[in-house]
Design an enzyme around this catalytic site. Structure first.
Site, PDB file in Angstrom:
ATOM      1  N   GLU A 292      -2.444   6.503   8.421  1.00  0.00           N
ATOM      2  CA  GLU A 292      -3.315   7.418   7.712  1.00  0.00           C
ATOM      3  C   GLU A 292      -4.127   8.238   8.709  1.00  0.00           C
ATOM      4  OE1 GLU A 292      -5.888   5.158   5.221  1.00  0.00           O
ATOM      5  OE2 GLU A 292      -4.380   4.760   3.700  1.00  0.00           O
TER       6      GLU A 292
ATOM      7  N   ARG B 269      -7.982  -8.260  -7.987  1.00  0.00           N
ATOM      8  CA  ARG B 269      -8.715  -9.520  -8.075  1.00  0.00           C
ATOM      9  C   ARG B 269     -10.200  -9.205  -8.147  1.00  0.00           C
ATOM     10  NH1 ARG B 269     -10.888  -9.158  -3.100  1.00  0.00           N
ATOM     11  NH2 ARG B 269      -9.578  -8.483  -1.365  1.00  0.00           N
TER      12      ARG B 269
ATOM     13  N   LYS C  92       0.809  -1.213   0.000  1.00  0.00           N
ATOM     14  CA  LYS C  92       0.000   0.000   0.000  1.00  0.00           C
ATOM     15  C   LYS C  92       0.848   1.271   0.000  1.00  0.00           C
ATOM     16  CE  LYS C  92      -3.990  -2.083   2.350  1.00  0.00           C
ATOM     17  NZ  LYS C  92      -3.461  -3.429   2.522  1.00  0.00           N
TER      18      LYS C  92
ATOM     19  N   ASN D  90      -7.541  -3.543  -5.139  1.00  0.00           N
ATOM     20  CA  ASN D  90      -7.566  -4.994  -5.006  1.00  0.00           C
ATOM     21  C   ASN D  90      -7.452  -5.598  -6.402  1.00  0.00           C
ATOM     22  OD1 ASN D  90      -8.004  -5.345  -2.112  1.00  0.00           O
ATOM     23  ND2 ASN D  90      -9.908  -4.270  -2.503  1.00  0.00           N
TER      24      ASN D  90
ATOM     25  N   HIS E 195     -13.446  -3.656  10.217  1.00  0.00           N
ATOM     26  CA  HIS E 195     -12.918  -3.187   8.934  1.00  0.00           C
ATOM     27  C   HIS E 195     -13.222  -4.157   7.796  1.00  0.00           C
ATOM     28  CE1 HIS E 195     -10.873  -0.082  11.171  1.00  0.00           C
ATOM     29  NE2 HIS E 195     -10.279  -0.989  11.926  1.00  0.00           N
TER      30      HIS E 195
ATOM     31  N   GLU F  55     -10.362   1.208  -4.485  1.00  0.00           N
ATOM     32  CA  GLU F  55     -11.104   1.587  -3.287  1.00  0.00           C
ATOM     33  C   GLU F  55     -10.771   3.026  -2.884  1.00  0.00           C
ATOM     34  OE1 GLU F  55     -11.215  -1.162  -0.135  1.00  0.00           O
ATOM     35  OE2 GLU F  55     -11.483  -2.901  -1.435  1.00  0.00           O
TER      36      GLU F  55
END
Length: 663
Positions: free
Chosen positions: A200, A297, A116, A295, A235, A275
Site C-alpha cells: 500500500e 470480531r 486483505k 476485523n 503498528h 478500519e
C-alpha cells in the site's frame, strides 16, 4: 437465550465475557493451558477445561480441543474473544458442524475479510474507497519490488492474513525493500500460516479511524460510531479514544454509511470493526479516507464505544447469536461524552517496546472512576507465551478535556511492581501537546520517541528515600520485643551505612545515618536530606522527605527496588556487595537473549568479521520478531545456539573474540 457458553480465550477478554454472561444468568466454561492453571479467567468461570501445554498451538489454537471441551461440558455456544481462533473461518465452521453456536459472524464473512487482498477487491466492487496499492495474488519478489516502485516510496508491506501489526513493515528506500519483504513474510508465516503480502501507499500524515458495526440474522445492520486509534507503536494501538476528535457530522455520516455497506456486502452478523485510514494532511475530509480492513470480531478497544453509547457489546453479541434482533435501531443510537482507553503492557518502551516477563509483585488501580479490564492479579506471571497486556484503563467524561484529565489521573495513580511496563510512557504520551490539542496521527510516537522514552533521573529526595527503604531493617517493630523498639539505636554512636543504588540514568552512593527510630539523615555527597518514615501499610509508606510528606508504594524483587510516588515509577538496582560481577566491557563480548524466545535465523558464523550494529540473530518472542545486533566491532568466536532452539532470558547467543587490550 443460552444456558451455558464456553469462552475460547484467556486473559482480560475472557474475564470481560464472563462478567457479562454472569450478569445475564449464563453459566460459563473457561479453557486454559498449563501456563494458565491458576489464571483469573479460570477462577471466575463456573467450569474450566485444560486444553494442553503452554504454547498456543498446543492449547488455545487447537480447534479440535476447544470444540471437544464445549461438547464435554454441554456448552451451547462458543465466544472466541479476540486473537487466537477468533477470526479463523475453519474454527467457526467446526463449531457449527458440532451443533454449537459460534458467537460471531458466518464462516463465509470471516473468509471474505480474512485475506486483505480479496477484501480490498470486494470493497472496490462495493464502491468503498481503498488505499492505492498492489493487492494481487502474484508474489514473486521481483514483481513486488516493481509494484513498490510504481506505488512510490514510502510503501507499507502488509500480511494479507491476520492483523495486530504482524507481518507489517514500512519501507522508505528501494534498497531496503528485499530485506523488509523477507522479514514481513517470515513474521506473517509464523503468525498466520500464510506468508502472502500486499503493498500500500504509505500516507505521510494518516489517522487510523475505525467504525464499530453490528449486524443480526434478520438483515439489520447499524454502526455505533467511530474510534480514533492513531496512537500506535509497532503498528499496534496504545491509546484509543471515542469519538474521533475533529469529526464533522458530514464525515461521520460518510464513514458510518461506508462501514455499513461493507458489512452488508458480506451478510455480516455480530460485532465487527471496519478500519479506515484518513489522510489528514489537509484536515479530515469525507473524500480522503480509505478502507484498510475489517476485523470480524470484537476489538480490544470496544469498551470506549460502550462508554459513549451505554451499550454492552458483549450482551449484544450473545443476543444476536441467540437469534434475537438488534436491541436498537440506528436512529436510537447517540453519543454521550468522550472516552479513552490506555493499554498497559509489560514492555520496555525505551528498548523499542521489547516485551517483558516476570511476576507481578504488586498491581494496584486506585482511581475508582476508571474502568479496569484485566486478566491478571498481583502474584501472577507475565509469561513469554502470550500477549504481554496487563490491563486496559478506560475513562469517560462529559467532554474530551474532562475525559483526558481523568485518564491522566488514572495513569498517575496506577502502580505495577515486579515487571517493566509502559506506564510512564503512557503518562508522557497522554501529555503530548498534539494529542492534547486533538490532532492525533500515527506518527506522533515516532516523532516524540526520544522525549517519550528518555531516562529522567530521579530527584535527590527520591534517591534518598530509596536508600532508606532499601535497608532491610525498615520494618515495623515487634511489639513483643522491647529491644526492637530501639530501632537503629546503638550504644556507641549512631548507625551508619553506605548504600549504593543504580538506576537507568546513573548510580548514587549515599551514607545513611540513623538519628532515631525511623528517622534518618541521608548524605548524598552534596547535602544532607532528612528522611522520616511516619506510617506503614501493605507495600505502602508515608514519609517526610526534606520537609515534604509523600506517600510511596515500594516493592523489592531480586535486588530490584521499585518506588511509585508523585505519579512516577522509579526502578533501582541494589548491587550485591559480595558478588564478583563482570566488568562492563565483558558484556560487549556476548550477544545475550533479552527475553525467552525461539531462535529463528542465525546470520553469522564462527570467524566472521562483523561491525557494531550488524544483525546476527533473529529471535521470535511474544508474537514479535526481534533482530539482535553485534554489540561491537569484532570477530565471531562462537555461535552458541542453533536455529529452532528455545532459549531463556540471558542466554548467550553469540560470543565475540576478546579484544586485545595490549597488556
Amino acid at each position: 437465550m443460552f444456558r451455558k457458553i464456553l469462552v475460547a480465550n484467556r486473559g482480560e477478554i475472557a474475564c470481560r465475557v464472563i462478567r457479562t454472561a454472569r450478569r445475564m444468568g449464563i453459566a460459563t466454561v473457561a479453557v486454559y493451558s498449563d501456563a494458565d492453571v491458576g489464571a483469573l479467567h479460570v477462577e471466575m468461570a463456573d467450569e474450566a477445561v485444560r486444553l494442553g501445554r503452554a504454547p498456543a498451538e498446543d492449547s488455545y489454537l487447537s480447534i479440535e480441543r476447544v470444540v471437544a471441551a464445549a461438547e464435554r461440558t454441554g456448552a451451547e455456544a462458543i465466544h472466541p474473544g479476540y486473537g487466537f481462533l477468533s477470526e479463523n473461518a475453519d474454527f467457526a465452521a467446526a463449531v457449527g458442524q458440532a451443533g454449537i453456536v459460534f458467537i460471531g459472524p458466518l464462516p463465509s464473512a470471516i473468509r471474505a475479510m480474512g485475506l486483505k487482498d480479496a477484501a480490498k477487491s470486494l470493497m472496490e466492487q462495493s464502491g468503498v474507497p481503498v488505499v492505492p496499492g498492489y493487492h494481487g495474488t502474484e508474489q514473486g519478489e521481483g514483481l513486488l519490488a516493481d509494484q513498490a516502485a510504481l506505488i512510490g516510496y514510502p510503501v507499507l508491506i502488509k500480511a494479507r492474513a491476520g492483523g495486530g501489526g504482524k507481518g507489517m513493515r514500512r519501507v522508505d528506500h528501494e534498497e531496503d525493500f528485499p530485506e523488509a519483504l523477507q522479514a514481513a513474510k517470515r513474521e506473517a508465516k509464523g503468525a498466520f500460516g500464510d506468508d502472502a503480502i500486499l503493498l500500500e501507499r504509505y500516507l505521510l500524515q494518516p489517522r487510523h479511524i475505525e467504525v464499530q458495526v453490528f449486524g443480526d440474522r434478520h438483515g439489520n445492520v447499524v454502526h455505533l460510531f467511530e474510534r480514533d486509534c492513531s496512537l500506535q507503536r509497532r503498528h499496534q494501538k496504545v491509546i484509543e479514544e471515542a469519538p474521533a476528535p475533529g469529526m464533522t457530522p458530514e464525515m461521520r455520516r460518510a464513514m458510518g454509511d461506508a462501514a455499513v455497506r461493507v458489512a452488508r456486502a458480506i451478510g455480516y452478523q455480530g460485532a465487527g470493526t471496519v478500519e479506515f485510514i484518513a489522510d489528514v494532511s489537509s484536515g479530515l475530509s469525507p473524500d480522503r479516507f480509505y478502507f484498510m480492513e475489517m476485523n470480524t470480531r470484537l476489538q480490544v478497544e470496544h469498551p470506549i464505544t460502550e462508554a459513549i453509547t451505554g451499550v454492552d457489546l458483549v450482551e449484544w453479541q450473545l443476543r444476536v447469536a441467540a437469534g434475537e434482533p438488534l436491541p436498537m435501531k440506528q436512529s436510537e443510537l447517540e453519543i454521550y461524552g468522550w472516552a479513552f482507553e490506555a493499554r498497559l503492557y509489560a514492555e520496555d518502551a525505551a528498548k523499542g517496546f521489547l516485551p517483558a516477563t516476570g511476576t507481578l509483585k504488586q498491581l494496584e488501580f486506585t482511581d475508582v472512576s476508571a474502568r479496569i479490564d484485566s486478566g491478571v492479579r498481583a502474584g501472577d506471571v507475565i509469561s513469554p507465551y502470550y500477549d504481554p497486556l496487563i490491563a486496559k484503563i478506560i475513562v469517560h467524561g462529559p467532554t474530551r478535556a474532562a475525559a483526558l484529565s481523568r485518564l491522566n489521573r488514572a495513569l498517575r495513580t496506577s502502580y505495577v511492581a515486579g515487571v517493566t511496563t509502559n506506564l510512564e510512557f503512557l503518562e508522557r504520551l497522554a501529555s503530548v501537546e498534539e494529542f492534547i490539542a486533538g490532532h492525533p496521527d500515527t506518527g506522533i510516537i515516532d516523532r516524540n520517541f526520544q522525549e517519550l522514552t528518555e531516562n529522567r533521573p530521579p530527584e535527590d529526595g527520591v534517591i534518598a528515600l530509596a536508600a532508606v527503604l532499601s535497608l532491610e531493617t525498615t520494618t515495623s517493630p515487634d511489639q513483643t520485643d522491647p529491644w526492637s523498639a530501639l530501632g537503629y539505636w546503638q550504644l556507641w554512636g549512631e548507625m551508619q551505612r553506605i548504600v549504593t543504588l543504580e538506576h537507568d540514568a546513573g548510580h548514587a552512593s549515599l551514607r545513611v545515618a540513623a538519628k532515631g527510630f525511623d528517622f534518618f539523615a541521608v548524605h548524598d555527597g552534596r547535602r544532607v536530606i532528612p528522611v522520616k518514615i511516619v506510617g506503614r501499610g501493605e507495600g505502602t509508606f508515608k514519609a517526610e522527605v526534606d520537609g515534604r510528606q509523600v506517600e510511596v508504594k515500594a516493592g523489592t524483587v531480586s535486588r530490584h527496588l521499585t518506588l511509585h510516588l508523585d505519579g512516577r515509577t522509579h526502578a533501582f538496582r541494589l548491587p550485591d556487595p559480595l558478588s564478583d560481577e563482570a566488568e562492563d566491557s565483558a558484556s560487549e563480548d556476548h550477544l545475550i537473549a533479552p527475553m525467552p524466545g525461539l531462535v529463528k535465523i542465525i546470520r553469522t558464523e564462527k570467524g566472521a568479521v562483523v561491525s557494531k550494529g550488524a544483525p546476527l540473530v533473529v529471535m521470535e518472542a511474544m508474537k514479535m520478531e526481534l533482530s539482535l545486533v553485534a554489540p561491537r566491532d569484532g570477530t565471531i568466536d562462537l555461535v552458541d545456539v542453533y536455529e529452532g532452539q528455545h532459549v531463556g532470558e540471558g542466554t548467550v547467543l553469540v560470543t565475540l573474540k576478546a579484544e586485545d587490550t595490549g597488556s
